[in-house]
Structure formats: C-alpha cells, structure tokens
Design a protein around this motif. Structure first.
Motif, PDB file in Angstrom:
ATOM      1  N   GLU A   1      -6.509  -0.002  11.957  1.00 12.21           N
ATOM      2  CA  GLU A   1      -5.900   0.601  13.318  1.00 12.21           C
ATOM      3  C   GLU A   1      -4.172   0.618  11.946  1.00 12.21           C
ATOM      4  O   GLU A   1      -3.872  -0.525  11.813  1.00 12.21           O
ATOM      5  N   ASP A   2      -3.284   1.911  12.870  1.00  9.46           N
ATOM      6  CA  ASP A   2      -2.368   2.298  11.651  1.00  9.46           C
ATOM      7  C   ASP A   2      -1.625   2.122  12.284  1.00  9.46           C
ATOM      8  O   ASP A   2      -1.277   3.082  13.606  1.00  9.46           O
ATOM      9  N   MET A   3      -0.270   0.953  12.139  1.00 15.54           N
ATOM     10  CA  MET A   3       0.379   1.063  12.856  1.00 15.54           C
ATOM     11  C   MET A   3       1.664   0.916  12.031  1.00 15.54           C
ATOM     12  O   MET A   3       2.775   0.821  12.589  1.00 15.54           O
ATOM     13  N   GLY A   4       1.765   2.267  11.749  1.00 23.46           N
ATOM     14  CA  GLY A   4       3.189   2.881  10.240  1.00 23.46           C
ATOM     15  C   GLY A   4       2.833   1.641   9.833  1.00 23.46           C
ATOM     16  O   GLY A   4       2.185   1.491   8.766  1.00 23.46           O
ATOM     17  N   SER A   5       4.336   0.596   9.598  1.00 26.09           N
ATOM     18  CA  SER A   5       4.333   0.413   8.093  1.00 26.09           C
ATOM     19  C   SER A   5       3.138  -1.002   8.275  1.00 26.09           C
ATOM     20  O   SER A   5       2.408  -0.540   6.871  1.00 26.09           O
TER      21      SER A   5
ATOM     22  N   GLY B   1      -3.306  -4.063   5.276  1.00 30.29           N
ATOM     23  CA  GLY B   1      -1.529  -3.380   3.972  1.00 30.29           C
ATOM     24  C   GLY B   1      -0.608  -3.192   4.978  1.00 30.29           C
ATOM     25  O   GLY B   1      -0.122  -2.959   6.003  1.00 30.29           O
ATOM     26  N   PHE B   2       0.489  -3.235   3.781  1.00 35.75           N
ATOM     27  CA  PHE B   2       1.957  -2.657   3.950  1.00 35.75           C
ATOM     28  C   PHE B   2       2.557  -1.633   2.978  1.00 35.75           C
ATOM     29  O   PHE B   2       2.718  -2.399   2.157  1.00 35.75           O
TER      30      PHE B   2
ATOM     31  N   ALA C   1       0.707  -1.149  -0.647  1.00 37.35           N
ATOM     32  CA  ALA C   1       0.789   0.159   0.196  1.00 37.35           C
ATOM     33  C   ALA C   1       0.987   1.351   0.070  1.00 37.35           C
ATOM     34  O   ALA C   1       2.157   1.574   0.322  1.00 37.35           O
ATOM     35  N   MET C   2       0.135   2.101  -0.903  1.00 34.66           N
ATOM     36  CA  MET C   2       0.782   3.631  -0.715  1.00 34.66           C
ATOM     37  C   MET C   2       0.423   4.984  -0.446  1.00 34.66           C
ATOM     38  O   MET C   2      -0.388   4.202  -1.380  1.00 34.66           O
ATOM     39  N   GLU C   3       0.063   5.697   0.122  1.00 31.31           N
ATOM     40  CA  GLU C   3      -0.483   7.087   0.089  1.00 31.31           C
ATOM     41  C   GLU C   3      -0.981   7.929  -1.538  1.00 31.31           C
ATOM     42  O   GLU C   3       0.646   7.371  -2.315  1.00 31.31           O
ATOM     43  N   VAL C   4      -1.746   7.366  -1.503  1.00 30.82           N
ATOM     44  CA  VAL C   4      -1.739   8.685  -3.057  1.00 30.82           C
ATOM     45  C   VAL C   4      -2.638  10.233  -3.222  1.00 30.82           C
ATOM     46  O   VAL C   4      -3.064  10.269  -2.467  1.00 30.82           O
TER      47      VAL C   4
END
Ligand code: G1P
Length: 301
Positions: free
Chosen positions: A183-187, A252-253, A165-168
């Motif tokens: 839940e956002d755990m960083g990577s 997601g990674f 995954a990547m922010e666009v």
C-alpha cells in the motif's frame, strides 16, 4: 504487535569492511570511507547524520586494513597543540566537531567478506535486544533534515522496520534491493516483499532501497540463519524479507533529500560538485570554474 515496537533507536551499525576495489589504486592504502568529499571523509557525513538522529552508540564493522578509520576518530594531539599554539581557533573548531565521546564507538571485525547481512550480524552482541539503525556510508544523502532523523521520526509513529527508499529508473532497479509495494501511503509505503538485485524483468517495482535502515532485533535473528542469497552473499534484504513474511511490519520510507552513490566514481564526482556548490566558502569560485569548463567543452564540439 511486535515487542520493542517503539523503543528509541540509539545504536547504529556502519558496515565498513568492504575493500573498495572500485576506487583502486586509491584504496590500496586508504579505506574508501576516508576518501574525502570536499574536505571531510565520507564516514563523517554518515556519523553526523546518525548523531542528528539521536544515535549514541556507533558500531563499525571493519576488516583488515581499516586502521586509518580508527585513527580518524581518535584525538589528534599533535595537530591540536600546533593549532592552539598558532591561535587557529576556526580550525580547532573544525577538529572539535569530529570528537566522539569516549566509548561511543566500537569496532568489530568481519573476518570474512560474506556479505552485508553477515556484516550486520557481526554486531549482534553489541546491538542486543533493541531496534537499531544501519547506515551504508557509500550512500551520501544531502537533505535539509538529515535522512535518518526523518526515519527516526517516522519510526516513532509506526514502530517496526523502516528502510529508506527512492524511485530509480526501471533499468537500474537490478542494482538495488527492490520493494514490492502493498500500500502506497505517500512518504510511507507498506511492503509485502523485498528482493535483492532482481533481474530487470522480475523487479516488483522501481522503488529501490537506499542504505539507511531502522530494524528490529527480529531481523538480526533471521540473519543468524546465514543463508546465502543474491551473488552468493548473506543479504540483509533477505532477512528483512523474512520479517515481512512473518510479521508484516516493514515500511519503505521515501525520504526528502538527494542521494549520491559514492560507491561509484560518477556518483562520487557528482557528490563532490553538489557539496562543493553548497559551500559558502567555495561556491563562487567553483561555480565560475564549472561554467567556464562547460563553455569550453561546448565551444570545442
Ligand atoms: C546494498 C544493499 C541493497 C541496497 C543498496 C543501496 O547493495 O544490499 O539492497 O539497495 O546497498 O545502496 P550494494 O550497493 O552494497 O551492492
């Protein structure tokens, strides 16, 4: 927890059945995956990345008109003999690096263009009851540690399913599969939903899926239902979303690296510049040329 949770990933699917119409007329006679980034065909980048991640079996889902792809992975006895005769060891070495072990590649035909999910499903018998990787060769990722290797390492910790995954930019999200973040755990990001090409107003986030996946056999089972989704196609995203609903084990990674969309002309050109500049044998000359071009354009403004 789900079975097969931490089995080693040794099989990868490469969906390469697309017609590549965005690159017409070139793709009239060559498969898009053979188009060259600097001096290697696109597919070689994906294969090298998979090899670095420990993949041993390479499953190509192809279609009519892709025989150049099969030939590419064959030995090239005439060229080899000629190089040997001339003592061109460096070039022989370059050829050798593309050798694949006998029986390591399998080709499956997708007879009808029914979507990415369908292409992946076509490989179900070869994948069997094991976790598997999917690499979309259009997405080329420049990274110190190859992206799939990063994902295999993450998978060894988490098990389950992992999607790159990547922010666009928000206004670009509707070109991708998009993650709904629990839940956002960083990577790593735990995911509560995934939608394919959402309308801009309906995108759950701007965290987009990039073409690298590690999936469980359960996702293959969901594909079996072959329900058409976005664009009337059978979508891989929908099968993963189904798995999220059932078992909640999709992550997601955020990989470390730069992704190029070589499915678009602009992306292909950008990748060509980036990979060209990364090459010791080309950098100086190429950089000088690019500076010169930019200066000329500025002067003409
Ligand atoms: C495919 C997937 C999409 C993903 C994208 C990444 O779409 O369906 O979920 O975000 O690859 O490149 P495509 O680009 O084939 O339309």
């Amino acid at each position: 927890m789900v079975k097969n949770m931490k089995r080693k990933v040794t099989k990868a699917i490469f969906p390469v059945a697309g017609l590549g119409t965005r690159f017409l007329p070139a793709t009239k006679s060559i498969p898009k995956e053979i188009m060259t980034l600097v001096d290697r065909p696109l597919i070689q980048y994906a294969i090298d990345e998979a090899r670095a991640a420990g993949i041993k079996e390479f499953i190509f889902v192809t279609s009519r008109g892709k025989s150049a792809l099969e030939d590419y992975f064959d030995h090239a006895p005439v060229i080899e003999a000629e190089l040997k005769r001339k003592g061109k060891k460096d070039l022989l070495q370059i050829l050798k690096a593309t050798d694949m072990e006998s029986g390591a590649i399998a080709y499956i035909r997708q007879q009808r263009a029914l979507g990415l999910g369908h292409a992946v499903w076509c490989a179900r018998r070869l994948v069997g009851d094991e976790p598997f990787a999917v690499l979309l060769p259009d997405d080329v990722i420049a990274a110190e540690k190859p992206c799939l290797q990063q994902m295999v390492e993450a998978h060894a910790e988490t098990g389950g399913n992992i999607v790159a995954a990547m922010e666009v930019p928000h206004d670009k999200a509707s070109a991708y599969g998009v993650l709904d973040i629990r839940e956002d755990m960083g990577s790593l990001v735990s995911v509560k939903g995934m939608v394919e090409k959402p309308k801009a107003s309906e995108a759950p986030s701007n965290l987009a899926v990039i073409g690298r996946y590690i999936l469980t056999p359960q996702v293959m089972e969901h594909l079996h239902r072959k329900k058409p989704g976005a664009g009337g196609e059978i979508q891989l995203t929908d099968a993963i979303a189904e798995e999220i609903r059932r078992s909640n084990n999709v992550f997601g990674f955020r990989f470390r690296g730069q992704r190029f969309d070589c499915g678009s002309k602009a992306g292909f050109l950008q990748a060509t510049v980036a990979f060209g500049l990364a090459r010791d044998d080309l950098r100086d000359e190429f950089e000088q040329f690019l500076f010169g071009m930019t200066a000329m354009r500025k002067a003409a403004e």
